[in-house]
Design a protein around this motif. Sequence first.
Motif, PDB file in Angstrom:
ATOM      1  N   LEU A 192       7.774  -8.210  -4.224  1.00 41.41           N
ATOM      2  CA  LEU A 192       8.682  -9.350  -4.301  1.00 41.41           C
ATOM      3  C   LEU A 192       8.941  -9.925  -2.913  1.00 41.41           C
ATOM      4  CD1 LEU A 192      11.324  -7.699  -6.679  1.00 41.41           C
ATOM      5  CD2 LEU A 192       9.594  -9.399  -7.337  1.00 41.41           C
ATOM      6  N   PRO A 193       9.292 -11.210  -2.816  1.00 40.44           N
ATOM      7  CA  PRO A 193       9.614 -11.793  -1.504  1.00 40.44           C
ATOM      8  C   PRO A 193      10.848 -11.158  -0.864  1.00 40.44           C
ATOM      9  CG  PRO A 193       9.181 -13.513  -3.133  1.00 40.44           C
ATOM     10  CD  PRO A 193       9.281 -12.231  -3.889  1.00 40.44           C
ATOM     11  N   GLN A 194      11.843 -10.778  -1.695  1.00 39.32           N
ATOM     12  CA  GLN A 194      13.073 -10.146  -1.217  1.00 39.32           C
ATOM     13  C   GLN A 194      13.329  -8.854  -1.988  1.00 39.32           C
ATOM     14  OE1 GLN A 194      15.352 -13.901  -1.984  1.00 39.32           O
ATOM     15  NE2 GLN A 194      16.041 -13.661   0.133  1.00 39.32           N
ATOM     16  N   PRO A 195      12.526  -7.846  -1.753  1.00 42.33           N
ATOM     17  CA  PRO A 195      12.621  -6.616  -2.550  1.00 42.33           C
ATOM     18  C   PRO A 195      13.966  -5.921  -2.441  1.00 42.33           C
ATOM     19  CG  PRO A 195      11.186  -6.314  -0.643  1.00 42.33           C
ATOM     20  CD  PRO A 195      11.464  -7.765  -0.726  1.00 42.33           C
ATOM     21  N   TRP A 196      14.684  -6.109  -1.336  1.00 40.59           N
ATOM     22  CA  TRP A 196      15.976  -5.447  -1.171  1.00 40.59           C
ATOM     23  C   TRP A 196      16.985  -5.873  -2.244  1.00 40.59           C
ATOM     24  CZ3 TRP A 196      13.587  -8.669   2.336  1.00 40.59           C
ATOM     25  CH2 TRP A 196      14.095  -9.964   2.460  1.00 40.59           C
ATOM     26  N   LEU A 197      16.791  -7.048  -2.818  1.00 41.67           N
ATOM     27  CA  LEU A 197      17.696  -7.501  -3.869  1.00 41.67           C
ATOM     28  C   LEU A 197      17.507  -6.702  -5.157  1.00 41.67           C
ATOM     29  CD1 LEU A 197      17.470 -11.395  -3.438  1.00 41.67           C
ATOM     30  CD2 LEU A 197      19.239  -9.835  -2.570  1.00 41.67           C
ATOM     31  N   ALA A 198      16.336  -6.127  -5.372  1.00 39.65           N
ATOM     32  CA  ALA A 198      16.037  -5.375  -6.590  1.00 39.65           C
ATOM     33  C   ALA A 198      16.253  -3.879  -6.433  1.00 39.65           C
ATOM     34  CB  ALA A 198      14.596  -5.635  -7.023  1.00 39.65           C
ATOM     35  N   VAL A 199      16.490  -3.408  -5.222  1.00 38.56           N
ATOM     36  CA  VAL A 199      16.630  -1.969  -4.987  1.00 38.56           C
ATOM     37  C   VAL A 199      17.818  -1.360  -5.743  1.00 38.56           C
ATOM     38  CG1 VAL A 199      17.167  -0.232  -3.224  1.00 38.56           C
ATOM     39  CG2 VAL A 199      15.378  -1.939  -2.813  1.00 38.56           C
ATOM     40  N   PRO A 200      19.011  -1.957  -5.747  1.00 39.44           N
ATOM     41  CA  PRO A 200      20.127  -1.354  -6.485  1.00 39.44           C
ATOM     42  C   PRO A 200      19.830  -1.175  -7.969  1.00 39.44           C
ATOM     43  CG  PRO A 200      20.939  -3.020  -4.967  1.00 39.44           C
ATOM     44  CD  PRO A 200      19.452  -3.143  -4.977  1.00 39.44           C
ATOM     45  N   SER A 201      19.210  -2.169  -8.596  1.00 37.74           N
ATOM     46  CA  SER A 201      18.853  -2.058 -10.005  1.00 37.74           C
ATOM     47  C   SER A 201      17.796  -0.981 -10.219  1.00 37.74           C
ATOM     48  CB  SER A 201      18.342  -3.401 -10.534  1.00 37.74           C
ATOM     49  OG  SER A 201      17.868  -3.293 -11.851  1.00 37.74           O
ATOM     50  N   ALA A 210      12.946  10.719  -8.264  1.00 32.66           N
ATOM     51  CA  ALA A 210      11.784   9.850  -8.466  1.00 32.66           C
ATOM     52  C   ALA A 210      11.587   8.943  -7.251  1.00 32.66           C
ATOM     53  CB  ALA A 210      11.957   9.021  -9.736  1.00 32.66           C
ATOM     54  N   VAL A 211      10.430   8.285  -7.186  1.00 38.90           N
ATOM     55  CA  VAL A 211      10.036   7.549  -5.986  1.00 38.90           C
ATOM     56  C   VAL A 211       9.897   6.057  -6.289  1.00 38.90           C
ATOM     57  CG1 VAL A 211       8.315   7.367  -4.137  1.00 38.90           C
ATOM     58  CG2 VAL A 211       8.820   9.588  -5.159  1.00 38.90           C
ATOM     59  N   LEU A 212      10.332   5.248  -5.339  1.00 40.55           N
ATOM     60  CA  LEU A 212      10.174   3.789  -5.370  1.00 40.55           C
ATOM     61  C   LEU A 212       9.209   3.379  -4.279  1.00 40.55           C
ATOM     62  CD1 LEU A 212      12.845   1.009  -5.620  1.00 40.55           C
ATOM     63  CD2 LEU A 212      11.449   1.158  -3.545  1.00 40.55           C
ATOM     64  N   CYS A 213       8.397   2.340  -4.550  1.00 45.31           N
ATOM     65  CA  CYS A 213       7.510   1.774  -3.544  1.00 45.31           C
ATOM     66  C   CYS A 213       7.700   0.271  -3.495  1.00 45.31           C
ATOM     67  CB  CYS A 213       6.046   2.088  -3.861  1.00 45.31           C
ATOM     68  SG  CYS A 213       4.867   1.307  -2.719  1.00 45.31           S
ATOM     69  N   SER A 214       7.775  -0.278  -2.286  1.00 46.84           N
ATOM     70  CA  SER A 214       7.867  -1.720  -2.088  1.00 46.84           C
ATOM     71  C   SER A 214       6.703  -2.165  -1.211  1.00 46.84           C
ATOM     72  CB  SER A 214       9.189  -2.091  -1.419  1.00 46.84           C
ATOM     73  OG  SER A 214       9.224  -3.469  -1.090  1.00 46.84           O
ATOM     74  N   PHE A 215       6.008  -3.217  -1.667  1.00 45.12           N
ATOM     75  CA  PHE A 215       4.880  -3.772  -0.918  1.00 45.12           C
ATOM     76  C   PHE A 215       5.307  -5.089  -0.284  1.00 45.12           C
ATOM     77  CE2 PHE A 215       1.272  -6.668  -0.655  1.00 45.12           C
ATOM     78  CZ  PHE A 215       0.334  -5.908   0.013  1.00 45.12           C
ATOM     79  N   SER A 216       5.160  -5.197   1.030  1.00 43.64           N
ATOM     80  CA  SER A 216       5.536  -6.423   1.740  1.00 43.64           C
ATOM     81  C   SER A 216       4.512  -6.732   2.819  1.00 43.64           C
ATOM     82  CB  SER A 216       6.916  -6.272   2.395  1.00 43.64           C
ATOM     83  OG  SER A 216       7.923  -6.066   1.421  1.00 43.64           O
ATOM     84  N   PRO A 217       4.132  -7.998   2.980  1.00 45.24           N
ATOM     85  CA  PRO A 217       3.156  -8.364   4.008  1.00 45.24           C
ATOM     86  C   PRO A 217       3.753  -8.451   5.415  1.00 45.24           C
ATOM     87  CG  PRO A 217       3.772 -10.295   2.729  1.00 45.24           C
ATOM     88  CD  PRO A 217       4.440  -9.128   2.067  1.00 45.24           C
TER      89      PRO A 217
END
Length: 314
Positions: A192-201, A210-217
């Motif tokens: 996502l362009p702003q992945p930090w907005l989806a982290v709380p959810s 469990a593990v979360l991964c965020s892909f950012s360029p």
Amino acid sequence: MAMMVPLDSANKISFNRPISDGDTVIVYERHDSMRAVKVTPGSDLQNRFGLFKHSDWIGKPFGSKVFSNKRGFVFLLAPTPELWTLVLSHRTQILYLPDISFLISYLEIVPGCVVLESGTGSGSLSTSLARAVAPSGHVFTFDFHEQRASSARADFERNGLSSLITVSVRDIQGEGFPEEHEGRVDAVFLDLPQPWLAVPSASKCLKPDAVLCSFSPCIEQVQRTCETLRQSFSDIRTFEVLVRSYEIREQHFAKRVPEEDGSPVGPPPQKRKQSALTATKSEKTESNISVMAKPCNTARGHTGYLTFGRLTVL
């Protein structure tokens, strides 16, 4: 319906069956030239190697070498997720094999896992996730763009993945993940362009540890995401996956040898620019073959950063 991930009687992924009418095959010309083709009796494929009849493909096993009317040939390969990533239609920037293989391993995804993904994009990662969780797991993927979601859904249906992937239209950055997933998810992937907005959810949906991964360029996106991850996650790490490909080929060298009568082997070293075809009559030539290895000029560089965090159990 074409089957990208056909299941045998034991519910295991298998391509140990003949090619059938309606299957999707990867027509392989060379490593940088291949395409996905739906097998349709009465249809033809024409390329630089000649004309290929689809009807000749039916009944052959995946991996077969088939010939055209001009005796050219191609290979009919099984449409694995790896090959599908190389031939799919690019509706967005996609993840490629080095990133995909790394993140599936680091997310600890195994058969039976439930995975949330946002956004769907072109479906490159979704296809690999589906194989990783098969046969009893599931991938729930979300995209805010209705047309992209519809196109991805059509691809998954075409490739026989509908039972493993559910595509929904939803703005995860603004709305978060659906409440029905809270506490039931084994892994989350964010592109996502702003992945930090989806982290709380995402943290509400993940199971403990469990593990979360965020892909950012961009590294600025990584920094802000990590700030938010620190509120609920531990073992936060960021990786950049770079792969260097090599070209391996044979190289022929001409080596001068003296005549049997001991005649000189040729001119002094500084004048040895002539080829074997223009060697003096006092010389013979023989060919040496060596295997050469050099980095490919088209090696793909930076794609993005993969940031991982493990949900902290308080």
